[in-house]
Design an enzyme around this catalytic site. Structure first.
Site, PDB file in Angstrom:
ATOM      1  N   LYS A  17      26.767  16.011  15.985  1.00  0.00           N
ATOM      2  CA  LYS A  17      26.018  14.530  17.618  1.00  0.00           C
ATOM      3  C   LYS A  17      25.001  13.555  16.534  1.00  0.00           C
ATOM      4  CE  LYS A  17      26.652  17.645  20.665  1.00  0.00           C
ATOM      5  NZ  LYS A  17      27.104  18.830  20.901  1.00  0.00           N
TER       6      LYS A  17
HETATM    7  C1  LIG Z   1      28.043  19.839  21.297  1.00  0.00           C
HETATM    8  C2  LIG Z   1      29.045  21.012  20.214  1.00  0.00           C
HETATM    9  C3  LIG Z   1      29.625  20.841  19.807  1.00  0.00           C
HETATM   10  C4  LIG Z   1      31.128  20.858  20.952  1.00  0.00           C
HETATM   11  O1  LIG Z   1      31.508  19.510  20.300  1.00  0.00           O
HETATM   12  P1  LIG Z   1      32.535  18.440  21.869  1.00  0.00           P
HETATM   13  O2  LIG Z   1      32.618  17.173  21.632  1.00  0.00           O
HETATM   14  O3  LIG Z   1      31.325  18.882  22.893  1.00  0.00           O
HETATM   15  O4  LIG Z   1      33.584  19.585  22.071  1.00  0.00           O
HETATM   16  C5  LIG Z   1      30.194  22.157  18.267  1.00  0.00           C
HETATM   17  N1  LIG Z   1      29.883  22.372  17.414  1.00  0.00           N
HETATM   18  C6  LIG Z   1      28.791  21.737  17.528  1.00  0.00           C
HETATM   19  C7  LIG Z   1      27.238  22.518  16.185  1.00  0.00           C
HETATM   20  C8  LIG Z   1      27.981  20.974  18.626  1.00  0.00           C
HETATM   21  O5  LIG Z   1      26.289  21.125  18.569  1.00  0.00           O
END
Ligand SMILES: *Cc1c(COP(=O)(O)O)cnc(C)c1O
Length: 462
Positions: free
Chosen positions: A110
């Site tokens: 993220k």
């Molecule tokens: C947010 C997150 C996801 C999911 O991602 P999306 O874009 O919402 O599908 C998967 N793995 C981790 C570690 C995350 O923080």
């Protein structure tokens, strides 16, 4: 290039506007008016992530920024990555590769989207001489990435709601130990859904804001986050160069933001064979790809908490672009009664899925077993989210041509308790994670009470 809503009643919008607005005013999600096309050959010569990003990001920002201005912003956008390569591919075995996206300051993928978002938030605020509030609820990684990305910008105050529940202590401490005057964490005695409801109604009322102050959404519906993620799909191609003519990706999914970035890369010219949509027991997407039923179900807590969702917000973008072929009337019709009633597409339209998407559901027991096996076979520790995608790739690799790149979305050290249950301990713990364990925590504790929370924000929004 301008942007418009998937539901057809918010269009001709500039990049800077949609970044600051988040959700379209008709309740839809913003999309670029056309998919910018790139010459894939160029990426064979790119040898860094930033180099790739510099060819992608300006394509989306042109309605508000000259190319030079965008490149200038990109010089300082991604920071505090512990691996100079940012997103390196590790070859675990000949058919399964791992794209490590967890070397940023909060140890999840993220950071890629939120650092780009924060850089543009700040630039726009400076130009307009305004301030902003970031308000969001988090079940794990979004909150820490948003706080970290925004904390150096004094014009932005972040308020992040942390529900009780199943985020790990490390994840919580990543947020509560940030000692900055513009960062506020609220530990709410309630569920993630309670927190989301409070955030949603705060976005409607806005009575804690100054005139002209922005209220910013940091959840994955913000298009600028998707742009940041598109970059590492192209960077994967740059790293593999001529080794593979077409790529497959296995993506652990919650809100479908990361999968949609992968799909966007395809639409822009990335040679891609299949996208594996990997889910835990919160399987709305799996059920859609299997039975053409997009139907909300109660959220279950799993050991991959960042994928614990009941609906996948960004999926609307795929419905609009891939299935409805950009007919916003049809898309609007499909979503008008959702989620109270479910969505199923016309059979022939739904069949299109098979040309590009595969999906697998992986339960907690399989996830733990995969973590153990991958460690035993390859001395590689997967975090539980990545393990879901790894297992999904193993389940489906027989029907896929060529290798599959598994997206490693978080560092395993974020989930020490889960690792412990299978007798593993993370090594090479990033400094950003080891640091938080002995720092003091700062946060405001409260009930899931709208008024109390709004009053707190008012008091701090001086
Ligand atoms: C947010 C997150 C996801 C999911 O991602 P999306 O874009 O919402 O599908 C998967 N793995 C981790 C570690 C995350 O923080």
């Amino acid at each position: 290039m301008l942007f418009h809503s998937t539901r057809g009643n918010d269009s001709d919008r500039k990049f800077a506007d949609i970044v600051m607005q988040g959700l379209a005013s008709d309740g839809g999600l913003f999309m670029p008016d056309a998919w910018p096309q790139i010459d894939i050959e160029k990426f064979k010569k790119s040898d860094s992530f930033i180099d790739v990003a510099k060819q992608i990001v300006p394509l989306f920002t042109a309605s508000s920024y000259s190319k030079e201005e965008t490149l200038q912003i990109l010089e300082n956008t991604w920071h505090d990555f512990e691996d100079k390569q940012f997103a390196a591919i590790k070859k675990v075995d000949s058919k399964l590769l791992i794209l490590e996206l967890f070397h940023g300051p909060t140890a999840s993928f993220k950071d890629f989207g939120l650092q780009l978002a924060a850089a543009f938030f700040n630039d726009i605020l400076e130009k307009e001489d305004k301030t902003a509030i970031v308000l969001g609820a988090t079940s794990g990684d979004t909150g820490s990435a948003a706080i970290d990305a925004c904390k150096k910008y004094a014009r932005i105050k972040s308020f992040i709601l942390l529900p009780n529940g199943n985020m790990s202590e490390v994840q919580r401490r990543q947020m509560t130990t940030v000692d900055q005057p513009n960062v506020f964490t609220l530990r709410v005695n309630g569920t993630f859904d309670d927190c989301q409801d409070i955030v949603k109604s705060a976005f409607r009322d806005r009575d804690f804001m100054y005139d002209g102050q922005y209220l910013l959404a940091v959840n994955s519906i913000n298009w600028v986050r998707i742009i940041g993620q598109i970059c590492y799909y192209f960077y994967s191609y740059a790293q593999l160069k001529d080794e593979h003519s077409k790529l497959n990706f296995s993506v652990p999914t919650g809100n479908f933001g990361n999968v949609f970035a992968c799909y966007s890369a395809l639409k822009m010219g990335l040679p891609l064979e299949k996208i594996i949509v990997a889910v835990n027991e919160n399987d709305i997407l799996y059920r859609f790809f299997k039975d053409n039923q997009y139907a909300r179900k109660i959220v279950e807590e799993t050991i991959s908490p960042s994928m614990d969702i009941s609906i996948a917000s960004n999926f609307e973008r795929l419905i609009y672009d891939f299935y409805c072929e950009r007919d916003s009337k049809v898309c609007n019709g499909l979503f008008s009664d959702f989620p109270s009633s479910s969505i199923s597409l016309n059979k022939d339209v739904w069949q299109k899925s098979k040309s590009l998407f595969m999906s697998a559901r992986v339960n907690d027991a399989e996830t733990l077993k995969t973590m153990t096996e991958v460690f035993n076979d390859f001395q590689y520790i997967l975090d539980p989210h990545t393990a879901v995608a790894f297992k999904a790739a193993q389940k489906l690799q027989g029907s896929v041509d060529g290798p599959i790149i598994v997206l490693a979305t978080a560092h395993p050290a974020k989930f020490p308790k889960t690792l412990e249950t299978v007798g593993l301990t993370a090594s090479n713990i990033p400094k950003s994670l080891s640091n938080v364990m002995d720092k003091q925590e700062f946060s405001f504790s409260c009930e899931a009470d709208q008024t109390a929370i709004i009053n707190y924000i008012k008091e701090k929004n001086l």
